[in-house]
Design an enzyme around this catalytic site. Structure first.
Site, mmCIF file in Angstrom:
data_model
loop_
_atom_site.group_PDB
_atom_site.id
_atom_site.type_symbol
_atom_site.label_atom_id
_atom_site.label_comp_id
_atom_site.label_asym_id
_atom_site.label_seq_id
_atom_site.Cartn_x
_atom_site.Cartn_y
_atom_site.Cartn_z
ATOM 1 N N LYS A 22 0.868 -1.261 0.054
ATOM 2 C CA LYS A 22 -0.019 -0.077 -0.075
ATOM 3 C C LYS A 22 0.921 1.137 0.075
ATOM 4 O O LYS A 22 0.607 2.213 -0.625
ATOM 5 C CB LYS A 22 -0.908 0.153 1.259
ATOM 6 C CG LYS A 22 -1.664 1.085 1.446
ATOM 7 C CD LYS A 22 -2.387 1.342 2.897
ATOM 8 C CE LYS A 22 -1.860 1.647 3.991
ATOM 9 N NZ LYS A 22 -1.674 3.007 4.324
ATOM 10 N N ASN A 23 1.767 1.266 0.926
ATOM 11 C CA ASN A 23 2.698 2.292 1.023
ATOM 12 C C ASN A 23 3.619 2.754 -0.170
ATOM 13 O O ASN A 23 3.871 3.849 -0.352
ATOM 14 C CB ASN A 23 3.408 2.489 2.349
ATOM 15 C CG ASN A 23 2.380 2.627 3.576
ATOM 16 O OD1 ASN A 23 1.429 2.955 3.468
ATOM 17 N ND2 ASN A 23 2.958 2.583 4.710
ATOM 18 N N CYS A 116 -5.911 7.755 9.540
ATOM 19 C CA CYS A 116 -5.975 7.187 10.700
ATOM 20 C C CYS A 116 -5.855 8.109 11.709
ATOM 21 O O CYS A 116 -4.671 9.127 11.754
ATOM 22 C CB CYS A 116 -5.281 5.970 10.919
ATOM 23 S SG CYS A 116 -5.704 4.410 10.025
ATOM 24 N N ARG A 121 -0.500 14.718 13.272
ATOM 25 C CA ARG A 121 0.124 14.270 11.898
ATOM 26 C C ARG A 121 0.509 15.609 11.015
ATOM 27 O O ARG A 121 -0.252 15.716 10.191
ATOM 28 C CB ARG A 121 -0.480 13.370 11.269
ATOM 29 C CG ARG A 121 -0.444 11.844 12.065
ATOM 30 C CD ARG A 121 -1.134 10.871 11.295
ATOM 31 N NE ARG A 121 -0.323 10.247 10.573
ATOM 32 C CZ ARG A 121 -0.535 8.938 9.961
ATOM 33 N NH1 ARG A 121 -1.478 8.467 9.982
ATOM 34 N NH2 ARG A 121 0.274 8.858 9.105
ATOM 35 N N ILE A 123 2.213 18.482 8.660
ATOM 36 C CA ILE A 123 2.769 18.339 7.424
ATOM 37 C C ILE A 123 3.728 19.594 6.948
ATOM 38 O O ILE A 123 4.041 20.109 5.733
ATOM 39 C CB ILE A 123 1.631 18.287 6.070
ATOM 40 C CG1 ILE A 123 0.778 19.566 6.115
ATOM 41 C CG2 ILE A 123 0.944 17.134 6.041
ATOM 42 C CD1 ILE A 123 0.256 19.640 4.826
ATOM 43 N N LEU A 125 6.952 19.658 7.398
ATOM 44 C CA LEU A 125 8.098 19.206 6.770
ATOM 45 C C LEU A 125 7.859 19.147 5.077
ATOM 46 O O LEU A 125 8.779 19.818 4.606
ATOM 47 C CB LEU A 125 8.523 17.926 7.022
ATOM 48 C CG LEU A 125 9.072 17.881 8.579
ATOM 49 C CD1 LEU A 125 9.199 16.522 9.120
ATOM 50 C CD2 LEU A 125 10.082 18.600 9.039
ATOM 51 N N ILE A 327 7.236 7.053 16.837
ATOM 52 C CA ILE A 327 6.948 7.733 15.659
ATOM 53 C C ILE A 327 5.738 8.603 15.804
ATOM 54 O O ILE A 327 5.801 9.697 15.498
ATOM 55 C CB ILE A 327 6.997 6.570 14.427
ATOM 56 C CG1 ILE A 327 8.235 5.793 14.479
ATOM 57 C CG2 ILE A 327 6.586 7.457 12.962
ATOM 58 C CD1 ILE A 327 9.562 6.372 13.921
ATOM 59 N N ARG A 397 -8.226 -0.635 4.546
ATOM 60 C CA ARG A 397 -7.544 0.378 3.763
ATOM 61 C C ARG A 397 -5.940 -0.288 3.436
ATOM 62 O O ARG A 397 -5.433 0.236 2.402
ATOM 63 C CB ARG A 397 -7.174 1.399 4.893
ATOM 64 C CG ARG A 397 -8.230 2.210 5.277
ATOM 65 C CD ARG A 397 -8.044 3.240 6.418
ATOM 66 N NE ARG A 397 -7.103 4.168 5.709
ATOM 67 C CZ ARG A 397 -6.556 4.995 6.151
ATOM 68 N NH1 ARG A 397 -7.086 5.597 7.385
ATOM 69 N NH2 ARG A 397 -5.903 5.995 5.505
HETATM 70 C C1 UD1 Z 1 4.244 6.804 6.317
HETATM 71 C C2 UD1 Z 1 3.200 5.751 6.029
HETATM 72 C C3 UD1 Z 1 2.777 5.102 7.372
HETATM 73 C C4 UD1 Z 1 3.973 4.953 8.296
HETATM 74 C C5 UD1 Z 1 4.736 6.172 8.198
HETATM 75 C C6 UD1 Z 1 5.932 5.918 9.290
HETATM 76 C C7 UD1 Z 1 2.498 5.801 3.838
HETATM 77 C C8 UD1 Z 1 1.314 6.232 2.962
HETATM 78 N N1 UD1 Z 1 2.290 5.736 4.988
HETATM 79 O O1 UD1 Z 1 3.294 7.784 6.688
HETATM 80 O O2 UD1 Z 1 2.119 3.808 7.123
HETATM 81 O O3 UD1 Z 1 3.227 4.553 9.589
HETATM 82 O O4 UD1 Z 1 5.364 6.482 7.160
HETATM 83 O O5 UD1 Z 1 6.888 4.673 8.812
HETATM 84 O O6 UD1 Z 1 3.556 5.844 3.280
HETATM 85 N N2 UD1 Z 1 5.911 14.471 10.664
HETATM 86 C C9 UD1 Z 1 5.902 15.790 10.933
HETATM 87 N N3 UD1 Z 1 5.824 16.833 9.973
HETATM 88 C C10 UD1 Z 1 5.650 16.519 8.712
HETATM 89 C C11 UD1 Z 1 5.488 14.886 8.406
HETATM 90 C C12 UD1 Z 1 5.752 14.060 9.578
HETATM 91 O O7 UD1 Z 1 6.297 16.126 12.011
HETATM 92 O O8 UD1 Z 1 5.370 17.327 7.838
HETATM 93 C C13 UD1 Z 1 6.061 13.543 11.951
HETATM 94 C C14 UD1 Z 1 4.726 12.703 12.064
HETATM 95 O O9 UD1 Z 1 3.872 13.410 12.783
HETATM 96 C C15 UD1 Z 1 5.179 11.379 12.469
HETATM 97 C C16 UD1 Z 1 6.612 11.278 11.968
HETATM 98 O O10 UD1 Z 1 6.988 12.428 11.344
HETATM 99 O O11 UD1 Z 1 5.455 11.748 13.917
HETATM 100 C C17 UD1 Z 1 6.674 10.275 10.984
HETATM 101 O O12 UD1 Z 1 5.809 10.517 9.789
HETATM 102 P P1 UD1 Z 1 6.039 10.351 8.276
HETATM 103 O O13 UD1 Z 1 7.334 9.414 7.923
HETATM 104 O O14 UD1 Z 1 6.014 11.527 7.385
HETATM 105 O O15 UD1 Z 1 4.694 9.270 8.022
HETATM 106 P P2 UD1 Z 1 3.773 9.299 6.730
HETATM 107 O O16 UD1 Z 1 4.824 9.460 5.584
HETATM 108 O O17 UD1 Z 1 2.690 9.940 7.223
#
Ligand code: UD1
Length: 417
Positions: A22-23, A116, A121, A123, A125, A327, A397
């Site tokens: 999926k990811n 979820c 969460r 964005i 970054l 995480i 999902r």
């Molecule tokens: C992806 C995966 C998810 C997995 C996660 C961590 C997909 C579709 N989903 O989610 O299944 O659990 O990686 O391996 O690929 N963060 C920030 N700011 C940001 C972005 C992230 O603070 O702009 C934080 C998040 O809140 C979290 C951490 O970074 O605490 C990891 O997030 P991230 O690696 O971005 O996960 P996703 O890409 O959302």
């Protein structure tokens, strides 16, 4: 939302084949917007997250058709720049479209993404990185509006190796002018799969899988054919099903080294595990032993996406175990449900302390997120009596034919719609 009824206490045996990740498929589908040609994506699982992603592509103007597990995507007229709330809110990963739409059209408008509920969460970054590529980004009335006449390569340091932010930059930078370097990039296998697809489209991405990724932007990319890598999280989930029920199964169609952190813990717990080229055999003892503390970490560390499933396995392991979630916050919401089934789990900040119990029993429980749903199924398989899991739609999902595959291995599960 539908429910699942599971009669527990049965041993599983036989083999199961794992579908595409999926990811990996979600960012790859977003990447098809970087060309006006046809892309063919094979080994594409039929998951609700994938269906939502296809809805977004179609809303933007793409033509998508599915034959078995192969998607054909024609993005010639996919010039839409706005994803409405109704589609954005269905899943958080739709934020991945921001970089792709911006790179293709010079502007993009999306709302804050859904998904979820795993705690905050942000964005930030993603936004900071796209700004560093020259985008102007405004947030107004719940919308994020991005524009850039031409994105320009830059050196981007991610303060955390975010998977989604790394992918967004890879997509945007592939059509930017000049060279982009992502430093402290995420190293997940899904990043490598995206890089492979981008390079097949004619992009120039190197270093994927390491903490420094280099992208030399191209003026245009072409369509390509790609087969999605197997889902390591689904693979690890099947191993957890076997471990919790003292079973012996073969998990096929996977890349064993991508689940080595989970395999190593299951071995410490007493499971006999043999990894071949594309499969993992597991034979689990009746009583598992509590492992040393498990800490979720970015890849190649123990994945947060199998933390929930392991919590169910630890529930019956002899001794006391600790899982620390580094995480995401709020990723222990199913703990209360596991305790209803007789588990003895207490939460202390980011850690769950699990005192192994000799048996779990069936109960009425509710899923709150995708991996939590899988975790409750694992607990129910190993419990005495019948468990009813409400809100099981979350499972769709990320798992295709999960119930059918488990029933083929000897489980007794039915779904009530
Ligand atoms: C992806 C995966 C998810 C997995 C996660 C961590 C997909 C579709 N989903 O989610 O299944 O659990 O990686 O391996 O690929 N963060 C920030 N700011 C940001 C972005 C992230 O603070 O702009 C934080 C998040 O809140 C979290 C951490 O970074 O605490 C990891 O997030 P991230 O690696 O971005 O996960 P996703 O890409 O959302």
């Amino acid at each position: 939302m539908s429910s699942m009824i599971i009669s527990g206490g049965r041993r599983l045996s036989g083999s199961v084949c794992v579908h595409g990740a999926k990811n990996a498929v979600l960012p790859i589908l977003a990447a098809t917007l970087l060309t006006k040609n046809i892309s063919v994506i094979k080994n594409c699982p039929n998951l609700s997250d994938v269906r939502h992603t296809i809805e977004i592509l179609e809303f933007l103007g793409a033509k998508v058709s599915r034959k078995g597990d192969t998607l054909t995507i024609d993005t010639q007229n996919a010039d839409g720049t706005h994803i409405p709330d109704s589609l954005m809110l269905k899943m958080r990963s739709s934020v991945i479209f921001m970089g792709a739409i911006l790179a293709r059209n010079g502007c993009a408008k999306i709302s804050a993404p859904g998904g979820c509920e795993l705690g905050p969460r942000p964005i930030d970054l993603h936004i900071k990185a796209l700004k560093e590529l020259g985008a102007s980004i405004k947030e107004k009335h719940g919308y994020i509006m991005c524009s850039a006449k031409k994105l320009t390569g830059n050196t981007i340091y991610l303060k955390f190796p975010s998977v989604g932010a790394t992918e967004n930059v890879m997509l945007a930078a592939s059509l930017a002018s000049g060279e982009t370097i992502i430093s402290n990039a995420a190293k997940e296998p899904e990043i490598c799969d995206l890089a492979e697809f981008l390079n097949a489209m004619g992009a120039n991405v190197s270093g994927a899988g390491s903490s420094e990724i280099r992208i030399i932007g191209k003026n245009e990319l072409s369509g390509s054919t790609h087969s999605v890598l197997p889902d390591r999280i689904v693979a690890a989930t099947y191993l957890c099903c076997a471990a919790s029920t003292g079973s012996e199964i073969l998990v096929n169609g996977i890349i064993p080294e991508q689940i080595s952190s989970a395999v190593s813990i299951l071995r410490d717990m007493g499971c006999d595990i043999k990894a071949e080229k594309n499969s993992v055999y597991i034979s689990a003892p009746k009583v598992l032993i509590a492992p040393e503390e498990i800490k979720t970490m970015p890849y190649p560390g123990f994945p947060t996406d199998v933390q929930s499933q392991f919590l169910s396995v630890l529930a019956k392991a002899k001794g006391t175990s600790i899982i620390t979630e580094n995480i995401f916050e709020s990723r222990f919401r199913h703990t209360e449900e596991l305790n209803k089934m007789g588990a003895n789990i207490t939460l202390a900040g980011r850690s769950a302390i699990v005192k192994g119990v000799p048996a779990l029993w069936g109960a009425k429980v509710s899923a709150h997120d995708l991996r939590g749903a899988a975790s409750l199924i694992i607990a129910a398989l190993s419990a005495e009596g019948e468990t009813e899991i409400k809100n099981i739609d979350y499972l769709d999902r990320g798992y295709e034919d999960f119930m059918e595959n488990l029933n083929n291995l000897g489980a007794c599960i039915k779904r009530i719609y």
